[in-house]
Design a protein around this motif. Structure first.
Motif, short mmCIF file in Angstrom:
data_model
loop_
_atom_site.label_atom_id
_atom_site.label_comp_id
_atom_site.label_asym_id
_atom_site.label_seq_id
_atom_site.Cartn_x
_atom_site.Cartn_y
_atom_site.Cartn_z
N GLU A 150 8.93 8.14 -1.27
CA GLU A 150 7.59 8.20 -0.66
C GLU A 150 6.50 8.33 -1.72
OE1 GLU A 150 8.19 11.17 2.39
OE2 GLU A 150 9.21 9.71 3.68
N ALA A 151 6.77 9.08 -2.79
CA ALA A 151 5.80 9.19 -3.88
C ALA A 151 5.64 7.84 -4.59
CB ALA A 151 6.24 10.26 -4.87
N MET A 152 6.76 7.16 -4.83
CA MET A 152 6.70 5.84 -5.48
C MET A 152 5.99 4.82 -4.59
SD MET A 152 10.32 5.10 -7.33
CE MET A 152 11.46 6.12 -6.43
N ALA A 153 6.25 4.88 -3.30
CA ALA A 153 5.72 3.87 -2.37
C ALA A 153 4.19 3.90 -2.33
CB ALA A 153 6.31 4.07 -0.98
N VAL A 154 3.61 5.08 -2.44
CA VAL A 154 2.15 5.19 -2.42
C VAL A 154 1.57 4.42 -3.61
CG1 VAL A 154 0.23 6.81 -2.70
CG2 VAL A 154 2.10 7.36 -1.14
N GLY A 155 2.12 4.67 -4.80
CA GLY A 155 1.64 3.97 -5.99
C GLY A 155 1.95 2.49 -5.96
N HIS A 156 3.11 2.13 -5.44
CA HIS A 156 3.50 0.71 -5.32
C HIS A 156 2.50 -0.03 -4.44
CE1 HIS A 156 5.82 -2.62 -3.49
NE2 HIS A 156 6.43 -2.69 -4.67
N GLU A 157 2.15 0.58 -3.31
CA GLU A 157 1.18 -0.06 -2.41
C GLU A 157 -0.17 -0.21 -3.10
OE1 GLU A 157 -1.12 0.65 1.84
OE2 GLU A 157 0.75 1.72 1.47
N ALA A 158 -0.60 0.80 -3.84
CA ALA A 158 -1.88 0.72 -4.56
C ALA A 158 -1.84 -0.38 -5.61
CB ALA A 158 -2.21 2.07 -5.20
N GLU A 159 -0.71 -0.53 -6.28
CA GLU A 159 -0.56 -1.57 -7.30
C GLU A 159 -0.61 -2.96 -6.66
OE1 GLU A 159 -0.37 -2.19 -11.42
OE2 GLU A 159 -0.63 -0.33 -10.30
N VAL A 160 0.07 -3.15 -5.54
CA VAL A 160 0.03 -4.43 -4.83
C VAL A 160 -1.40 -4.71 -4.36
CG1 VAL A 160 0.81 -5.70 -2.77
CG2 VAL A 160 2.45 -4.41 -4.15
N ASP A 161 -2.07 -3.68 -3.86
CA ASP A 161 -3.46 -3.83 -3.43
C ASP A 161 -4.34 -4.29 -4.58
OD1 ASP A 161 -5.54 -3.54 -1.41
OD2 ASP A 161 -6.20 -1.79 -2.55
N ALA A 162 -4.14 -3.72 -5.76
CA ALA A 162 -4.93 -4.10 -6.94
C ALA A 162 -4.63 -5.54 -7.36
CB ALA A 162 -4.66 -3.14 -8.09
N ILE A 163 -3.37 -5.94 -7.28
CA ILE A 163 -2.98 -7.30 -7.67
C ILE A 163 -3.71 -8.34 -6.81
CG2 ILE A 163 -1.07 -8.97 -7.65
CD1 ILE A 163 0.76 -6.55 -8.47
N PHE A 164 -3.84 -8.05 -5.52
CA PHE A 164 -4.44 -9.01 -4.59
C PHE A 164 -5.84 -8.61 -4.14
CE2 PHE A 164 0.19 -9.62 -4.12
CZ PHE A 164 0.25 -10.94 -4.54
N ALA A 165 -6.51 -7.80 -4.94
CA ALA A 165 -7.83 -7.26 -4.58
C ALA A 165 -8.89 -8.34 -4.36
CB ALA A 165 -8.31 -6.26 -5.64
#
Length: 145
Positions: A108-123
């Motif tokens: 769950e800790a990793m998933a939060v950062g993973h989602e933020a990273e994906v969001d940044a990639i496709f911002a």
């Protein structure tokens, strides 16, 4: 080869490039921020979605990898206390795997950062862009299957 055929080939090459670049960025993020790998993250994500646990064969099918690859990742997760194997109904041949409470918290800790990273990639993509791409990819996926 028709002009449209050439354009489709160029699109395919572009899609591969975007996918590889995004995947490399996510691999780097997971390594740097969580000292883990993308395959470990994928296994943990699959087990997080199926909290009741899955058999190793089910896990392999979910991830589209060989039983050997899934087993190798599970071995490491189990050694780190993040996942466990349990005999099903006392039959040692049927084993279910699931995340431990520590594994759930770590994922769950990793998933939060993973989602933020994906969001940044496709911002740079708008909601309309996302809707359009989703619809186009759904059509292309139906044709590919």
């Amino acid at each position: 080869m028709s002009e449209l055929s050439k354009r489709r080939l160029k699109l395919w090459i572009r899609m591969l490039g975007v996918t590889r670049a995004a995947e490399n960025r996510l691999r780097d993020y997971l390594r740097r921020e969580h000292n883990t790998t993308l395959p470990r993250f994928d296994v943990m994500a699959a087990l997080w979605r199926r909290r009741e646990g899955v058999t190793m064969s089910e896990l392999s099918r979910m991830l589209l990898v060989s039983n050997g690859n899934a087993t190798a990742v599970m071995d490491r997760l189990e050694a780190d206390g993040l996942a466990k194997r349990e005999s099903e109904d006392g039959d040692r041949r049927r084993v279910r795997v699931r995340l431990t409470p520590e594994g759930l918290a770590a994922f769950e800790a990793m998933a939060v950062g993973h989602e933020a990273e994906v969001d940044a990639i496709f911002a740079d993509l708008t909601e309309t862009d996302l809707d359009t791409m989703r619809e186009i990819l759904a059509r292309a996926g139906r044709r590919a299957e």
